[in-house]
Structures are given as structure tokens and as C-alpha cells.
Design a protein around this motif. Sequence first.
Motif, PDB file in Angstrom:
ATOM      1  N   ARG A  22       1.019  -1.272   0.045  1.00 28.43           N
ATOM      2  CA  ARG A  22      -0.121  -0.095   0.186  1.00 28.43           C
ATOM      3  C   ARG A  22       0.929   1.154   0.006  1.00 28.43           C
ATOM      4  O   ARG A  22       0.670   2.276  -0.751  1.00 28.43           O
ATOM      5  N   ARG A  23       1.974   1.183   0.786  1.00 33.37           N
ATOM      6  CA  ARG A  23       2.890   2.576   0.838  1.00 33.37           C
ATOM      7  C   ARG A  23       3.348   2.624  -0.539  1.00 33.37           C
ATOM      8  O   ARG A  23       3.452   3.783  -0.929  1.00 33.37           O
ATOM      9  N   GLU A  24       3.603   1.540  -1.233  1.00 30.34           N
ATOM     10  CA  GLU A  24       4.128   1.785  -2.539  1.00 30.34           C
ATOM     11  C   GLU A  24       3.093   2.526  -3.512  1.00 30.34           C
ATOM     12  O   GLU A  24       3.435   3.505  -4.369  1.00 30.34           O
ATOM     13  N   LEU A  25       1.805   1.927  -3.323  1.00 22.04           N
ATOM     14  CA  LEU A  25       0.763   2.632  -4.266  1.00 22.04           C
ATOM     15  C   LEU A  25       0.632   4.142  -3.745  1.00 22.04           C
ATOM     16  O   LEU A  25       0.389   4.762  -4.681  1.00 22.04           O
ATOM     17  N   VAL A  26       0.707   4.304  -2.609  1.00 23.12           N
ATOM     18  CA  VAL A  26       0.593   5.769  -1.991  1.00 23.12           C
ATOM     19  C   VAL A  26       1.536   6.728  -2.677  1.00 23.12           C
ATOM     20  O   VAL A  26       1.588   7.845  -3.161  1.00 23.12           O
ATOM     21  N   LEU A  27       2.894   6.078  -2.460  1.00 28.16           N
ATOM     22  CA  LEU A  27       4.079   6.749  -3.136  1.00 28.16           C
ATOM     23  C   LEU A  27       3.940   7.417  -4.660  1.00 28.16           C
ATOM     24  O   LEU A  27       4.187   8.192  -5.045  1.00 28.16           O
ATOM     25  N   GLU A  28       3.440   5.916  -5.337  1.00 25.74           N
ATOM     26  CA  GLU A  28       3.180   6.469  -6.756  1.00 25.74           C
ATOM     27  C   GLU A  28       1.886   7.471  -7.082  1.00 25.74           C
ATOM     28  O   GLU A  28       2.160   8.347  -7.995  1.00 25.74           O
ATOM     29  N   ALA A  29       1.104   7.331  -6.255  1.00 28.85           N
ATOM     30  CA  ALA A  29      -0.026   8.489  -6.407  1.00 28.85           C
ATOM     31  C   ALA A  29       0.387   9.764  -5.891  1.00 28.85           C
ATOM     32  O   ALA A  29       0.303  10.593  -6.682  1.00 28.85           O
ATOM     33  N   ALA A  30       1.436   9.786  -5.075  1.00 28.28           N
ATOM     34  CA  ALA A  30       1.888  10.967  -4.501  1.00 28.28           C
ATOM     35  C   ALA A  30       2.976  11.651  -5.636  1.00 28.28           C
ATOM     36  O   ALA A  30       2.877  12.826  -5.652  1.00 28.28           O
ATOM     37  N   THR A  31       3.385  10.801  -6.372  1.00 22.22           N
ATOM     38  CA  THR A  31       4.255  11.249  -7.447  1.00 22.22           C
ATOM     39  C   THR A  31       3.513  12.013  -8.508  1.00 22.22           C
ATOM     40  O   THR A  31       3.932  13.126  -9.018  1.00 22.22           O
ATOM     41  N   ARG A  32       2.479  11.245  -8.983  1.00 23.36           N
ATOM     42  CA  ARG A  32       1.611  11.910  -9.715  1.00 23.36           C
ATOM     43  C   ARG A  32       0.957  13.457  -9.409  1.00 23.36           C
ATOM     44  O   ARG A  32       0.754  14.350  -9.950  1.00 23.36           O
ATOM     45  N   ALA A  33       0.678  13.298  -8.089  1.00 25.86           N
ATOM     46  CA  ALA A  33      -0.009  14.364  -7.807  1.00 25.86           C
ATOM     47  C   ALA A  33       0.941  15.670  -7.563  1.00 25.86           C
ATOM     48  O   ALA A  33       0.785  16.614  -8.168  1.00 25.86           O
ATOM     49  N   PHE A  34       2.205  15.452  -6.952  1.00 26.17           N
ATOM     50  CA  PHE A  34       3.074  16.548  -6.893  1.00 26.17           C
ATOM     51  C   PHE A  34       3.707  16.817  -8.176  1.00 26.17           C
ATOM     52  O   PHE A  34       3.976  17.952  -8.237  1.00 26.17           O
ATOM     53  N   ALA A  35       3.890  15.925  -8.993  1.00 24.92           N
ATOM     54  CA  ALA A  35       4.276  16.276 -10.363  1.00 24.92           C
ATOM     55  C   ALA A  35       3.256  17.230 -11.088  1.00 24.92           C
ATOM     56  O   ALA A  35       3.758  18.126 -11.826  1.00 24.92           O
ATOM     57  N   ARG A  36       1.982  17.258 -10.746  1.00 23.37           N
ATOM     58  CA  ARG A  36       1.074  18.197 -11.360  1.00 23.37           C
ATOM     59  C   ARG A  36       1.113  19.559 -10.707  1.00 23.37           C
ATOM     60  O   ARG A  36       1.250  20.454 -11.367  1.00 23.37           O
ATOM     61  N   THR A  37       1.463  19.593  -9.456  1.00 17.29           N
ATOM     62  CA  THR A  37       0.976  20.724  -8.586  1.00 17.29           C
ATOM     63  C   THR A  37       2.173  21.117  -7.473  1.00 17.29           C
ATOM     64  O   THR A  37       1.839  22.280  -7.039  1.00 17.29           O
ATOM     65  N   GLY A  38       3.068  20.545  -7.665  1.00 12.72           N
ATOM     66  CA  GLY A  38       4.234  20.948  -6.707  1.00 12.72           C
ATOM     67  C   GLY A  38       4.211  20.658  -5.253  1.00 12.72           C
ATOM     68  O   GLY A  38       2.814  20.191  -4.963  1.00 12.72           O
TER      69      GLY A  38
END
Lengths: 205, 205
Positions: A22-38
Motif C-alpha cells: 500500500r505504501r508503494e501505491l501511495v508513493l506512486e499516487a503522490a508522485t503523480r499528484a506532486f508532479a502536477r501541482t508541486g
Amino acid sequence: MAPTKSAEAAAAPVTRMGAGERRELVLEAATRAFARTGFAGTSTDAVAREAGVSQPYVVRIFGTKLDLFLEVYRRAVGKIAAAFRAVLDDGQFDPDSEDDWTRLGNAYTDLLADRDFLLVMMHGFSAGSVPEIGAAARGCMSEIFTIVTSTGCSAEAARDFIAQGMLMNIMLAMGAAEHLDESPALAALTECAFGEAMAVVSPPR
Amino acid sequence: MAPTKSAEAAAAPVTRMGAGERRELVLEAATRAFARTGFAGTSTDAVAREAGVSQPYVVRIFGTKLDLFLEVYRRAVGKIAAAFRAVLDDGQFDPDSEDDWTRLGNAYTDLLADRDFLLVMMHGFSAGSVPEIGAAARGCMSEIFTIVTSTGCSAEAARDFIAQGMLMNIMLAMGAAEHLDESPALAALTECAFGEAMAVVSPPR
DNA sequence: CTAAGAAGGCATTGAATGATTACTTATATG
DNA sequence: CATATAAGTAATCATTCAATGCCTTCTTAG
């Protein structure tokens, strides 16, 4: 109306997930989110929604939004550094060979397929006013410069190579590829900055 | 304890200020604030404190935080574009002359004295996910590219010139000049990226 | 001197946000 | 089966933030 237990046991997330997974999944999601809006522009809630998880859970896993960002950032930098090293480790690199530089450049443009890594790196650079992020960003830049100069090339050659990469990051961040039609100048610069990689960066039309 | 009216009539801001004048002051303060922490990372309150004015007043003047940022952004881009045009308008520019490119580069590094303009531009690039800012950023990049190519140089030459500028922006944003001691690699890249302009960018020691 | 208008602060408000706590549910182990 | 532990959420809190409305104070025109 009550969901039949047996029917969706396979597809639906009825089953619990290992914490690491799950942690891995969240990290990937966070990567997408931060990539978009910093960093500043992304809420932990936005990350949570992207991951399909509750907001308190993401802060529980990582402690703090800053900690989460730093972990995402280090991952991204690691990916990028690894891509460069992969080119340089096998065989030897000749700084005077045009082809070798092209190979190294391709290692970078290959990352464009997952532009999120590059965008996260970019956002780290501009969040330099947060001390921990600034430090991480400088570490990133140092690492990349060290890798590139390990080819034996001059500092100027390394600088030029990195500068091209930074231009690509910026063009990506501003959404140049998605708005080529806005201005001929922008289109010309974009094509010139990405070269062969235009196919990856621009929708297939 | 009550301030004597006559004594401080000159120095203290007892006197009202024209709206235009105050607006100008707030714009400058906002430039400094946004340069530090970007669009999402800067509150209207931070701008207000920097300007020595109440928070509601700054939003009253500009309507919206986004409107304020866009105005700051356009100003910064205008300054930068003007600096380039100033070099290109007088006399003619020879794209094959090393010296002429140096002159153009100096126009950029002269702006380093007021790094805030460059930093604001930079933050605009990475806030591209806000539609209006993205559009402004692409407009900025188009304008600069158009100006540079108006010298008659090749697209590649313009791209390389711009890429060097973007690298400088990034090094500035991450605070490279203030942390040269952190890593020899960072120091080498910084010196190499800024060249003659190191004196401006780095504290006099 | 007074009334009108402009300059600007103060108090407030509703929405977001990052974080904490307590509670629930699933899994595994005895 | 019982129970300890891990996975995860709902409810909540204190802040922060952008934005609005009302009031005060200065300036100027009559």
C-alpha cells in the motif's frame, strides 16, 4: 442491494493489502499528484484521493507532507540518476563522440514516458525556499553533475547537457507539448528542444 | 507617550499615499514574496506584511491572488524581454559573433542583480498547472524565443541560449550560490553556469 | 467649515488544510 | 474459536487562507 460477498471477492478491494504494498501505491499516487501541482500546491488530501485512500492514512504512513515529498523526490532523483548510470556503466563513454552524447540524451528522453519523475525533480528545484527541499534539490543537481562529468567531459560540456535537460523540464511543466497550436514560436522551440523525442512528448495526433 | 504630530510629519507615514503609488509598492513587495515561495506557497498575507499593508487591502487592490500573481508575472517578463530588446535594437546583432552572444548573455546576467524577476519567471513555469499561469508562462517563453530568433540565428542557437538561462534560473531557485560549500560539484557547476556573473550572484565573501 | 470621496485598516467568515485521536474491521496465530 | 495485531477510516481540531463588509481617517472641493 447489499453486495454479494462471493461475487466481488476477486475484483473489489475486499481484501486487505500489505502495508509495504500500500505504501508503494501511495508513493506512486503522490508522485503523480506532486508532479502536477508541486509541493505547496498539493494537499495531502489530493494525494489520498489519487491513491484511493483516506487522508489521515497517508500522513500516518509518512509522518508529514514534507517527509512524503522528500521520499517522492528522492525516488525520482534515484530513477533519473540510475538511467544515466545505466548508460555510462556498460562500455565506456567517449566525451568526444557525438553518438555517445546522443545515447546519454536518450536516457533522459526515455524518462519522458514517465514525465512525472522529471516534473517532480523540477518542482523540487523551485521549492528551494523550503530548506529541506532546497538541500535535496542541490544534492540532486550535484549528483547529476557528478555523474555526467564522470565521463571525463569538460565542465562546460556537462553544463550544456544539463541545461538542455532543464529546458525540457520547464517546457514540460508549462504544458508546451499540449499547446503547440498556441504559438508557432512555442511549437518551434518545443520541437527543437525535444528533437526525436517529440513523438513521446506530444500526443499522437 | 502620544506621538507629537509635528515631529514626525516628515518621516513617518502620517501622510496618505496616492493609490497608484501604493499599488506600485505592493507590486514590488509581491514580486519579492512570490520570488521566494512561488504562487501556491505565498499567501496574500505574506505579501501584505512584506508591503507593510493589511491583507484585505492587497486583495482589494488586485481582486484575487491569481490576478496579483499574473500582474507581477507580466511585469517580470516585461523587464526581461525589455533587457533583451535593448541589446538587439541598437546596432545589429551578428549570430555568428561570439561577442554579440556574450552581450546578449550579459543582458540576462545583469538581471541577476534583481534576481526576483528571474525567480518569478521561474515560478511561473512550474505553476503551469494553473491554467492562466500556464498560458502566461507559454506566452513568456514564446516571446523570449521570438526575440532571440529575431537576430536571425538558428532555432538551435536560440534554444541553447535559452537553456543556459533556464539553468541559471534553476540554480538560483535552489540557492546554489548561497551553498557553494556544500559540494564541490555544485560549486563547479555554479561557477560554470554563471561565469563572469559569479561576482553578482555570490556574496562578496 | 463642511460635506463628499478616496485611502486603508479591522473584524469576520467560510472553506481548506495538515495533523491527531479514537474507533472499526480484517488477518493471522495460538 | 479467541484474541492480538495490523490495516484503515470517520470524526474532529487548530490553523491558515482568501475574500467580504463595515468602519475610520485623511484629503479636497465648495
